[in-house]
Each structure stands twice: as structure tokens, then as C-alpha cells.
Design an enzyme around this catalytic site. Structure first.
Site, mmCIF file in Angstrom:
data_model
loop_
_atom_site.group_PDB
_atom_site.id
_atom_site.type_symbol
_atom_site.label_atom_id
_atom_site.label_comp_id
_atom_site.label_asym_id
_atom_site.label_seq_id
_atom_site.Cartn_x
_atom_site.Cartn_y
_atom_site.Cartn_z
ATOM 1 N N ASP A 169 10.352 65.199 46.925
ATOM 2 C CA ASP A 169 11.361 65.195 47.984
ATOM 3 C C ASP A 169 12.709 65.169 47.271
ATOM 4 O OD1 ASP A 169 9.407 65.067 49.901
ATOM 5 O OD2 ASP A 169 9.555 62.895 50.177
ATOM 6 N N GLU A 185 10.488 70.183 56.801
ATOM 7 C CA GLU A 185 11.030 69.210 55.841
ATOM 8 C C GLU A 185 11.826 69.962 54.781
ATOM 9 O OE1 GLU A 185 8.047 66.643 54.157
ATOM 10 O OE2 GLU A 185 7.622 65.659 56.063
HETATM 11 ZN ZN LIG Z 1 7.566 64.851 50.758
#
Ligand SMILES: [Zn+2]
Length: 234
Positions: free
Chosen positions: A161, A204
Site C-alpha cells: 500500500d 484501492e
Molecule cells: Zn493493500
């Protein structure tokens, strides 16, 4: 007559006893199997993720669980996060190039242990409980946001991330740069906005997955998501 009744009673007792032993045995077996059975049931007919196309093309999602023998050798980043050592050189190169171009990223989340994934799930469940959801409601709501243990790409060490550093760049700057350039370094936007029906995961813009430069280029140019790309290879 009385003897026959006694015999019947004894016979009845034996049946009850046999049934009791049977029930106890079944309960014991179920108790052991319970966790996996329940978890697999919740994840449709979960299968084990295959490595037939190479470690970099392993497909882990709500349907495919990380293999038990998945081994990860980690490289620790300067902020304490870790990633699979095999993706580290390309990740580092990408970050260096971003900074050279005035974009400042951080790995907000890299490799996660099963324990860490469980903690994230527990936190999410608790936050729903605190909002007044029932236990079962809280669990099913949490599953929409957090992958179950064994079903998160973060447990492979191949996913990161990436967010802004919070001082020199905004999230939008980082996400825009990644969307245009991450493929050159072997990373793909894993959960695109137009593929949520297939990935079963919300958009995302921060979650990137290493697949290697060749596959990343093909995925970027074709506009396919990983599920579609792997499906085409099979
Ligand atoms: Zn992630």
C-alpha cells in the site's frame, strides 16, 4: 416377562450409549475441522492459490488462499515495513525515480503475518460492534473491508500500500504517478475502479502488486485485472 423387559432396557441403554459415543466423536472431529471448514465455507469453495505461472503470478483473493508452504524472505524498509526480497530492487528503483520527479511516497503497509491480518480483522469487527452492530453483522461487515486470514495479498509479501509521505506530496499526486508509471517497475494497480465486480474488492488506488515487468506491461496495456489475465493464461 420381567426378564424380557430388563433385556429391552439393557438393549435400549446400549443404543443410547452407542449414540452418545458417536455424537461425541463427530463433535470432536467437527471441532478440529471447524475453523477451516467455516472459513472455507465463508470464502465460497476456497482453493489453494496456484504457483503454476511462477511465484510472481500467484493469484490470491477471496477464492484462492495462500499455500501453506508459501515461504517469504523479507527485506526490511527504512520505516519498519517489509517486503519480499525479490521485489525490493524494483520497488526501491521506483521510489528513487518518484522522488527524483518530485513525488514522495511511503509504503504504508507491506508484508503482513497471519497474526497481523487477524488483528486487522479483529479491529474492524470491534469498530462495527462499537457502532451497535450484532456480532454476526459486525463480522460480515468487516469482511467487506478486510481480507480474511490467508486471503490477503499482503501475506505474500508481493503487495504494497503506497501513500504520500504526508509532508511533500498529496495522496492524489502519488496515486496518479503510480497509475501511469508503476507498470514499468513490475507493479500493477491490483483493484481498479472498473473491475470491482471481478476482483470483489473496492477500488484501492494505493494497493500495488508486483507481477514482474513483462506481465505488468501486458496487464497495463490490455486493461485487464489480474483475475482476467491469469484466467486467459489457464
Ligand atoms: Zn493493500
Amino acid at each position: 416377562m420381567r426378564q424380557k423387559a430388563r433385556k429391552n432396557r439393557r438393549h435400549g441403554k446400549r443404543i443410547v450409549l452407542t449414540l452418545l459415543v458417536l455424537i461425541l466423536t463427530i463433535s470432536a472431529v467437527l471441532a478440529v475441522a471447524n475453523q477451516t471448514v467455516l472459513q472455507d465455507f465463508l470464502h465460497f469453495n476456497a482453493s489453494v492459490a496456484s504457483m503454476e505461472h511462477g511465484w510472481n503470478l500467484i493469484l490470491v483473493n477471496g477464492e484462492y488462499k495462500i499455500p501453506k508452504d508459501w515461504k517469504v524472505e523479507l527485506t526490511e524498509l527504512s520505516n519498519g515495513q517489509s517486503v519480499d526480497s525479490r521485489i525490493y530492487p524494483d520497488l526501491q528503483q521506483m521510489f528513487d525515480d518518484m522522488r527524483t520527479q518530485g513525488v514522495y511516497p511511503v509504503v504504508a503497509s507491506g508484508y503482513r503475518t497471519a497474526k497481523k491480518q487477524q488483528e486487522l480483522m479483529d479491529e474492524k469487527v470491534n469498530s462495527f460492534l462499537a457502532q451497535g452492530y450484532s456480532k454476526s453483522e459486525a463480522k460480515s461487515e468487516a469482511k467487506k473491508w478486510v481480507a480474511g486470514v490467508g486471503y490477503s495479498e499482503h501475506q505474500t509479501g508481493l503487495a504494497v500500500d503506497i501513500n504520500a509521505d504526508g509532508a511533500n506530496s498529496s495522496g492524489q499526486q502519488v496515486y496518479a504517478w503510480l497509475a501511469d508509471n508503476a507498470w514499468k517497475y513490475g507493479f500493477i494497480l491490483r483493484y481498479p475502479e472498473d473491475k470491482t465486480e471481478i476482483t470483489k474488492t473496492d477500488y484501492e488506488p494505493w494497493h500495488y502488486r508486483y507481477v514482474g515487468k513483462e506481465a505488468a506491461k501486458e496487464i497495463y496495456e490490455s486493461g485487464l485485472c489480474l483475475e482476467e489475465y491469469i484466467g486467459m493464461m489457464n
